[in-house]
Design a protein around this motif. Structure first.
Motif, PDB file in Angstrom:
ATOM      1  N   VAL A 147      27.519  37.425   7.110  1.00 34.66           N
ATOM      2  CA  VAL A 147      28.191  38.138   6.013  1.00 34.66           C
ATOM      3  C   VAL A 147      29.229  37.173   5.407  1.00 34.66           C
TER       4      VAL A 147
ATOM      5  N   TRP B  98      22.255  46.884   2.344  1.00 37.69           N
ATOM      6  CA  TRP B  98      23.286  46.989   3.392  1.00 37.69           C
ATOM      7  C   TRP B  98      24.092  48.238   3.096  1.00 37.69           C
TER       8      TRP B  98
ATOM      9  N   HIS C  94      29.948  37.509  12.913  1.00 36.51           N
ATOM     10  CA  HIS C  94      30.896  37.686  11.822  1.00 36.51           C
ATOM     11  C   HIS C  94      32.052  36.702  11.949  1.00 36.51           C
TER      12      HIS C  94
ATOM     13  N   ARG D 285      26.370  43.349  16.397  1.00 28.01           N
ATOM     14  CA  ARG D 285      27.342  42.533  15.653  1.00 28.01           C
ATOM     15  C   ARG D 285      28.448  42.070  16.589  1.00 28.01           C
TER      16      ARG D 285
ATOM     17  N   SER E   5      27.048  49.499   3.579  1.00 27.24           N
ATOM     18  CA  SER E   5      28.345  48.973   4.034  1.00 27.24           C
ATOM     19  C   SER E   5      29.331  50.084   4.396  1.00 27.24           C
ATOM     20  N   GLY E   6      29.934  49.966   5.572  1.00 27.58           N
ATOM     21  CA  GLY E   6      30.957  50.941   5.966  1.00 27.58           C
ATOM     22  C   GLY E   6      32.177  50.854   5.076  1.00 27.58           C
ATOM     23  N   LEU E   7      32.530  49.634   4.703  1.00 24.10           N
ATOM     24  CA  LEU E   7      33.693  49.466   3.818  1.00 24.10           C
ATOM     25  C   LEU E   7      33.441  50.146   2.471  1.00 24.10           C
TER      26      LEU E   7
ATOM     27  N   SER F 271      37.222  44.427   9.720  1.00 21.31           N
ATOM     28  CA  SER F 271      37.439  43.128  10.372  1.00 21.31           C
ATOM     29  C   SER F 271      38.454  42.254   9.637  1.00 21.31           C
ATOM     30  N   PHE F 272      38.659  42.522   8.361  1.00 17.13           N
ATOM     31  CA  PHE F 272      39.570  41.673   7.590  1.00 17.13           C
ATOM     32  C   PHE F 272      40.992  42.227   7.555  1.00 17.13           C
TER      33      PHE F 272
ATOM     34  N   ASP G  42      25.433  49.948   8.231  1.00 13.55           N
ATOM     35  CA  ASP G  42      26.579  49.449   8.988  1.00 13.55           C
ATOM     36  C   ASP G  42      27.088  50.651   9.787  1.00 13.55           C
TER      37      ASP G  42
ATOM     38  N   ASP H 173      38.513  52.294   5.849  1.00 15.56           N
ATOM     39  CA  ASP H 173      37.370  51.884   6.671  1.00 15.56           C
ATOM     40  C   ASP H 173      37.758  51.992   8.149  1.00 15.56           C
TER      41      ASP H 173
ATOM     42  N   ALA I 233      28.049  41.793   1.076  1.00 12.61           N
ATOM     43  CA  ALA I 233      28.443  43.009   1.789  1.00 12.61           C
ATOM     44  C   ALA I 233      29.179  44.079   0.981  1.00 12.61           C
TER      45      ALA I 233
HETATM   46  C1  SPV Z   1      31.170  46.288   5.771  1.00 17.14           C
HETATM   47  O1  SPV Z   1      30.634  45.939   4.737  1.00 17.14           O
HETATM   48  O2  SPV Z   1      31.645  47.403   5.939  1.00 17.14           O
HETATM   49  C2  SPV Z   1      31.255  45.349   6.879  1.00 17.14           C
HETATM   50  C3  SPV Z   1      31.377  43.943   6.599  1.00 17.14           C
HETATM   51  O3  SPV Z   1      31.337  45.782   7.999  1.00 17.14           O
HETATM   52  S1  SPV Z   1      33.024  43.582   6.591  1.00 17.14           S
HETATM   53  O4  SPV Z   1      33.695  44.377   5.663  1.00 17.14           O
HETATM   54  O5  SPV Z   1      33.062  42.151   6.276  1.00 17.14           O
HETATM   55  O6  SPV Z   1      33.548  43.805   7.960  1.00 17.14           O
END
Ligand code: SPV
Ligand code: MG
Length: 537
Positions: A211, A40, A186, A155, A42-44, A119-120, A81, A54, A234
């Motif tokens: 995830v 993965w 998600h 997503r 991951s963007g984060l 998203s968090f 991502d 992010d 993730a």
């Molecule tokens: C990432 O890993 O960048 C995701 C998953 O997009 S999350 O951080 O849960 O949004």
């Protein structure tokens, strides 16, 4: 198998499959090595390793560049991502093409607005994309892909943004119809309720990816039982490395030494292994010219040199002072002057007196009852097997051009021969005379001359010169000479064997020993008289 097909197999397999997050080349290698069948991107984690948020602060080409390193370093597929696709449908299709060029197997886009936020972070307040606009983006991506197996994962952020199940399902249906190969649903809840409710209603219309970062306590078995296709771990390699870096940095700052962290970090050899350093070393052997390996020297200096009497009571002959410095210093200087830096010295008698800097010291503690062949053997075992070697004696002074001539010789095995042998003969000193395939002449400059025999008692009419005590051994030939020396020393009565005896053996067995003619410019220190003469050398 091509990476796109590998990823498709993961999506469509009957088993629950897993992707591990990676954010640069080395974390991708580590994920692959751990046994993961996919990564993965991951963007984060990618933004975090750049030290930015992010929120699309890193440009999409910066992400792409890192992805290229990750893809080059691994054989397993990467699902990027792709945030919101970094723009509209047009940016999306360009992204798909650029990913395909880098052998990235799939991209996931989320139905939010550019620039997105993780998203968090205040997910409930995040606006969602218009469904039709997002469907157009999916379609454009699917139309742009050149490899039929490239996958686009849609997503759904409906739960994150506080919409309910029906909105999530409505979106899933639309995205699926637009061509999405899988749905990522998600949720930011600490329980899996939302994603389970979704899966229940969605069934098996298309593979579902989850995830579980926030509902991490859920047993994996539950996901398996509900028929999810793919789980993404993730961000855990990034978070693990942050914990390790913080602890190490704090300790180093507090304690101001490396001792307390050394056992908690991997050795540098582990870094080299992950980087594939061995492959490069092998390729260098295959592709680089042999000469570039360089030349080293081995000085045999284990014997006392009894003939020098009191001068060698406290030190071996090689450390006797000549012209204001130890004999060995002059030898090292001549070698250095030809570019030879790596010098090993076999020491025996009064070994502690051999204490010049920058030398590799090899001990022959059996020097008293053995011959120089044993010193050669111990020396050969200690030298760098990758470099050509010049062997010389610790009591022979020489002009640097002699070492240069040997180093430049292409022959696997060569000796230096002084044509001025009559001088030794006239002085009635012992010498190793040689008979060669041709005498020294104009032709011998251009036609290689081989050694045929070496002996102290050759008849005068057969002598072509005197062996000066130098031996050049090509790196590839070192093992052969080492084995021949071992074999000879195992035979009874050979403990005192000398190098000329080894050379005769090698010649008998068909090994070519090149003879390099030269005249003068060396001095063998055998007597007190030589010591006096050497002052003027
Ligand atoms: C990432 O890993 O960048 C995701 C998953 O997009 S999350 O951080 O849960 O949004
Ligand atoms: Mg992300």
């Amino acid at each position: 198998m091509k990476k796109t097909l590998q990823f498709r197999e993961l999506l469509n397999s009957d088993n629950l499959e897993f992707l591990c997050e990676a954010h640069n080349g080395i974390s991708a290698i580590i994920a692959q090595e751990a046994g993961f069948r996919g990564i993965w991107g991951s963007g984060l984690s990618l933004s975090a390793q750049f030290g930015v948020r992010d929120n699309n602060e890193a440009s999409w080409t910066q992400v792409l560049e890192m992805l290229e390193f990750m893809s080059d370093a691994t054989r397993i597929p990467i699902l990027l991502d792709g945030d919101t696709g970094y723009g509209n449908f047009n940016n999306m299709r360009r992204l798909v093409n650029k990913l395909e060029q880098r052998e990235v197997a799939a991209v996931c886009i989320e139905d939010k607005l550019f620039p997105k936020t993780n998203s968090f972070i205040g997910g409930q307040a995040q606006p969602l994309a218009d469904i039709d606009e997002f469907c157009g983006k999916i379609k454009a991506g699917k139309d742009a892909q050149r490899d039929d197996d490239f996958a686009i994962v849609a997503r759904i952020e409906a739960f994150i943004a506080g919409w309910g199940l029906s909105e999530a399902l409505r979106r899933a249906e639309a995205y699926h119809a637009a061509g999405a190969d899988a749905i990522l649903i998600h949720s930011a809840l600490s329980t899996p309720d939302e994603i389970l409710a979704f899966k229940q209603e969605w069934g098996a219309r298309a593979p579902v990816v989850i995830v579980p970062t926030k509902y991490y306590a859920t047993p994996t078995e539950l996901f398996r039982d509900h028929g999810f296709s793919l789980i993404i771990w993730a961000n855990h390699l990034m978070r693990a490395s942050i914990a390790a870096m913080q602890a190490t940095a704090r300790t180093l700052a507090d304690e101001q030494n490396l001792l307390s962290v050394e056992d908690r970090v991997v050795p540098v050899t582990e870094v080299f292994r992950l980087q594939g350093a061995t492959e490069l070393q092998q390729a260098e052997k295959k592709y680089l010219p042999q000469r570039s390996r360089g030349t080293q020297a081995l000085v045999l200096a284990a014997s006392r040199g009894k003939e020098l009497g009191p001068l060698t009571e406290q030190r071996p002959k090689t450390m006797v002072n000549i012209g204001g410095k130890p004999l060995l210093s002059s030898i090292v200087e001549a070698l250095n002057a030809t570019g030879i830096k790596r010098i090993s010295v076999v020491r025996g008698y009064r070994k502690e007196a051999v204490d010049l800097p920058n030398l590799k010291l090899i001990d022959n503690d059996e020097f008293a009852d053995s011959g120089e062949l044993l010193s050669l053997l111990k020396g050969l075992r200690g030298v760098d097997p990758e470099q050509d070697l010049i062997v010389c004696y610790g009591d022979v002074l020489f002009n640097k051009y002699i070492a240069q001539m040997l180093a430049e010789s292409e022959a696997p095995l060569a000796v230096a021969i002084d044509t001025n042998w009559m001088e030794s003969a006239n002085r009635h000193r012992s010498a190793d005379y040689v008979r060669c395939s041709a005498p020294h002449s104009r032709e011998s400059f251009t036609t290689p001359v081989n050694l045929l025999e070496i002996a102290a008692d050759l008849p005068g009419n057969q002598i072509h010169g005197e062996w000066m005590g130098f031996l050049k051994i090509d790196a590839d030939t070192i093992p052969e000479i080492l084995q021949a020396s071992e074999r000879m020393l195992r035979e009874p009565g050979q403990r005192q064997a000398k190098i000329p005896e080894l050379l005769n053996r090698l010649i008998e067995r068909g090994q070519a020993v090149r003879g390099l003619y030269t005249t003068g410019h060396w001095l063998d220190i055998d007597t007190l008289d030589d010591v006096v003469q050497a002052g003027n050398f």
